[in-house]
Scaffold this active site. Structure first.
Site, PDB file in Angstrom:
ATOM      1  N   ILE A 154       0.839  -1.205   0.000  1.00 22.76           N
ATOM      2  CA  ILE A 154       0.000   0.000   0.000  1.00 22.76           C
ATOM      3  C   ILE A 154       0.869   1.248   0.000  1.00 22.76           C
ATOM      4  O   ILE A 154       0.627   2.197  -0.752  1.00 22.76           O
ATOM      5  CB  ILE A 154      -0.955  -0.016   1.200  1.00 22.76           C
ATOM      6  CG1 ILE A 154      -1.937  -1.186   1.078  1.00 22.76           C
ATOM      7  CG2 ILE A 154      -1.708   1.307   1.310  1.00 22.76           C
ATOM      8  CD1 ILE A 154      -2.803  -1.416   2.295  1.00 22.76           C
ATOM      9  N   ASP A 173      11.674   2.484   5.719  1.00 24.01           N
ATOM     10  CA  ASP A 173      11.245   1.094   5.724  1.00 24.01           C
ATOM     11  C   ASP A 173      12.489   0.233   5.839  1.00 24.01           C
ATOM     12  O   ASP A 173      13.311   0.198   4.913  1.00 24.01           O
ATOM     13  CB  ASP A 173      10.478   0.756   4.441  1.00 24.01           C
ATOM     14  CG  ASP A 173       9.831  -0.628   4.483  1.00 24.01           C
ATOM     15  OD1 ASP A 173      10.428  -1.530   5.095  1.00 24.01           O
ATOM     16  OD2 ASP A 173       8.753  -0.800   3.900  1.00 24.01           O
ATOM     17  N   CYS A 232      -3.917   5.837   7.867  1.00 29.96           N
ATOM     18  CA  CYS A 232      -4.964   4.958   7.332  1.00 29.96           C
ATOM     19  C   CYS A 232      -4.523   3.499   7.438  1.00 29.96           C
ATOM     20  O   CYS A 232      -5.024   2.641   6.701  1.00 29.96           O
ATOM     21  CB  CYS A 232      -5.272   5.298   5.877  1.00 29.96           C
ATOM     22  SG  CYS A 232      -6.017   6.925   5.650  1.00 29.96           S
ATOM     23  N   GLU A 263     -11.315   0.854  18.757  1.00 32.57           N
ATOM     24  CA  GLU A 263     -12.414   0.902  17.782  1.00 32.57           C
ATOM     25  C   GLU A 263     -13.511  -0.061  18.220  1.00 32.57           C
ATOM     26  O   GLU A 263     -13.211  -1.119  18.772  1.00 32.57           O
ATOM     27  CB  GLU A 263     -11.903   0.531  16.385  1.00 32.57           C
ATOM     28  CG  GLU A 263     -10.939   1.554  15.803  1.00 32.57           C
ATOM     29  CD  GLU A 263     -10.522   1.214  14.369  1.00 32.57           C
ATOM     30  OE1 GLU A 263     -11.018   0.217  13.813  1.00 32.57           O
ATOM     31  OE2 GLU A 263      -9.699   1.958  13.821  1.00 32.57           O
ATOM     32  N   HIS A 281     -12.771   4.043   9.844  1.00 36.20           N
ATOM     33  CA  HIS A 281     -12.066   2.890   9.272  1.00 36.20           C
ATOM     34  C   HIS A 281     -12.625   2.537   7.884  1.00 36.20           C
ATOM     35  O   HIS A 281     -13.082   1.418   7.620  1.00 36.20           O
ATOM     36  CB  HIS A 281     -12.165   1.671  10.200  1.00 36.20           C
ATOM     37  CG  HIS A 281     -11.011   0.731  10.049  1.00 36.20           C
ATOM     38  ND1 HIS A 281     -10.415   0.088  11.112  1.00 36.20           N
ATOM     39  CD2 HIS A 281     -10.322   0.310   8.951  1.00 36.20           C
ATOM     40  CE1 HIS A 281      -9.429  -0.686  10.685  1.00 36.20           C
ATOM     41  NE2 HIS A 281      -9.363  -0.567   9.374  1.00 36.20           N
ATOM     42  N   LEU A 282     -12.542   3.522   7.005  1.00 40.20           N
ATOM     43  CA  LEU A 282     -13.100   3.378   5.651  1.00 40.20           C
ATOM     44  C   LEU A 282     -12.056   3.007   4.606  1.00 40.20           C
ATOM     45  O   LEU A 282     -12.368   2.977   3.421  1.00 40.20           O
ATOM     46  CB  LEU A 282     -13.769   4.697   5.224  1.00 40.20           C
ATOM     47  CG  LEU A 282     -14.953   5.186   6.061  1.00 40.20           C
ATOM     48  CD1 LEU A 282     -15.461   6.511   5.498  1.00 40.20           C
ATOM     49  CD2 LEU A 282     -16.057   4.147   6.086  1.00 40.20           C
ATOM     50  N   GLY A 283     -10.824   2.727   5.037  1.00 37.22           N
ATOM     51  CA  GLY A 283      -9.745   2.514   4.070  1.00 37.22           C
ATOM     52  C   GLY A 283     -10.077   1.538   2.966  1.00 37.22           C
ATOM     53  O   GLY A 283      -9.744   1.753   1.802  1.00 37.22           O
TER      54      GLY A 283
END
Length: 530
Positions: A154, A173, A232, A263, A281-283
């Site tokens: 992602i 990373d 996100c 959540e 939490h709409l990812g």
């Protein structure tokens, strides 16, 4: 008998139909996962469980799931699955990490735009009949520096989209190589440098011990004044209390959060602060993504239950359908090799050393390793399988090492397993012939060619006359039919072995008779799951 799957959360009808089309019996009960007691009462019937986020697969559920082989989550996050308990129970845990990648990355970009231009607040103000044009002064994204924490699937898409927006991208990373960063067009940096340089910071890492609170109060204080932060990925990556304090002080200019430490988030330190955009939490919440992950989970579970192919497993090496076809006999061989030394070893194992030669060295070695360990552990732990075996072995302090080499002998490839205990080493090697049948080819350094059967007898002795006759006579007198008889020795008069494949389990009386002859150094019955 057809495998049976339970779908305990909302999944598309198209996905449910995939199970049916593949010949799998499926029960679609999309609200069952919310009732843990009802789920526990029913789960024992099923080979597979397909879930989203509502179903909690706890150790109690797994205790009741006596037939369960696989749990598959339609989506990335598996926080609702006790993966340690699943591994100990021998249950594969899968997710679908690729079905919602685009959607989640797009949501992060959308949130970045929203916080840069204060779009939600400006919209609410305008809906209220106000015209506060001067109040909502935003910033451009062009030429700003985006700090991406986690440049995997992602995060990599976010990097690509940000470059298209003419942003400068720096990425932190630990698993990102310089070569990969160059090919992505991003600059690889350490975390402190990213914090100091970034105008926007977006997170795309899982929630593990190494990433929990990666944006702690200490790290947030290292950020550039006026930074905007987007999360996100997972709740718990950012210290929300500290971020709220820095938003109030003005050090952080804005934040956009789709995920929260707790959540459902009905209250949170970030709520009702100016220039903080929050979504529930709409990812992954697009029609396309929900359909993609649902279809993917149905295909993955079907492939595993019908062919043994393992995809996107979190507690077992993945094995493609093509690999499963080719590796099937080699996995069975690996189990047999482990089972041989496991049955022959009556003291604690310290280490297992596995050598892969020739064609075997080019296969999925992690899967073969798991098969060896499963075979080794099964005599003492009958319920163990390829998923649970590495966990059980690790709990017992058994170290596993793997070596590969190019073709080094008569065979196109072979596997050699050596088990080390406090007092000795014991080794066995095997290969798969062109007929697809595994064979033992060496025991104790003695070359043999032994077919593997369900019931076998292994003897060691000095190379003297009378061994064949004694074995044949004893078996015949006790009604034991010999299907295959293999002998081997190091040199004339030296160590010798015999391996018999018989039709039925050998009784204790037969074993005692052989031992009482005084001809054998050891007499060992062996059982294999063929």
């Amino acid at each position: 008998m057809a495998p049976k799957v339970l779908v305990s959360d909302k999944l598309s009808e198209t996905a449910v139909q995939i199970f049916r089309d593949r010949g799998i019996e499926v029960d679609f009960e999309p609200t069952l996962g919310k009732d843990k007691d009802a789920l526990a009462a029913k789960i024992g019937e099923y080979d597979g469980l397909a879930i989203r986020s509502a179903t909690k697969v706890t150790d109690k559920i797994l205790e009741a799931a006596t037939n369960l082989k696989v749990v598959a989550r339609a989506g990335i996050g598996t926080d609702n699955v006790d993966k340690v308990a699943a591994s100990k129970a021998g249950v594969i845990v899968m997710n679908t990490p690729f079905g919602n990648m685009i959607t989640t990355a797009e949501h992060a970009i959308a949130m970045m735009f929203a916080v840069a231009r204060q779009i939600p607040e400006a919209s609410a103000s305008t809906h209220a009949g106000k015209w506060e044009k001067s109040k909502f002064m935003g910033v451009e994204l062009t030429n700003k520096t985006l700090g991406v924490i986690g440049a995997g699937n992602i995060g990599g898409i976010v990097c690509d989209r940000a470059l298209g927006l003419k942003m400068k991208v720096v990425a932190y990373d630990p698993f990102l190589s310089e070569e990969k960063a160059d090919s992505m067009g991003v600059e690889k940096v350490e975390l402190d440098e990213l914090l100091a340089r970034a105008d926007f910071i977006t997170l795309h890492v899982p929630l593990i011990d190494a990433t929990r609170n990666i944006l702690s109060r200490e790290n947030l204080l290292k950020t550039k004044a006026g930074v905007r932060i987007i999360n996100c990925a997972r709740g718990g990556l950012v210290d929300e209390e500290a971020l709220a304090d820095l938003l109030k002080s003005g050090h952080v200019a804005g934040a956009a959060f789709d995920v929260f430490a707790e959540e459902p988030a009905t209250e949170n330190p970030l709520f009702n602060l100016p220039n903080v955009v929050c979504t529930p939490h709409l990812g992954a919440a697009t029609t396309e993504a929900q359909e993609n992950v649902a279809l993917q989970v149905a295909e993955q579970m079907s492939d595993y239950l019908l062919t043994g192919a393992v995809q996107n497993a979190l507690n077992m090496p993945s094995v493609t359908a093509e690999e499963a076809k080719v590796m099937g006999p080699w996995i069975k061989l690996a189990e047999h090799l482990g089972a041989f030394v496991g049955q022959m070893t009556d003291e604690p194992v310290k280490a297992v050393n596995i050598l892969y030669d020739g064609v075997a060295s080019e296969m999925n070695l992690k899967a073969l390793d798991c098969a060896v360990i499963a075979g080794l552990m099964k005599p003492q732990t009958p319920d163990v399988n390829m998923v649970s075996a590495p966990v059980v072995a690790a709990d017992r302090g058994i170290k596993t090492s793997t070596t590969t080499q190019a073709k080094g002998g008569t065979f196109d490839g072979y596997i050699k397993v050596t088990v080390v205990t406090e007092n000795r080493e014991r080794s066995i090697a095997g290969t798969v012939f062109s007929d697809g049948k595994p064979r033992f080819i060496q025991i104790k350094g003695i070359n043999i060619d032994a077919e593997i059967g369900s019931h076998m007898l292994y003897t060691t002795n000095d190379d003297v006359p009378g061994i064949i006759g004694t074995l044949g006579k004893t078996m015949g007198e006790n009604g034991v039919n010999i299907a295959n008889f293999t002998l081997g020795r190091k040199e004339t008069g030296g160590d010798a072995i015999a391996l018999l494949y018989v039709d039925h389990r050998i009784s204790d009386d037969v074993l005692t008779t052989l031992r009482d002859t005084g001809l054998f150094n050891s007499v060992s019955p062996l059982e294999f799951d063929v």
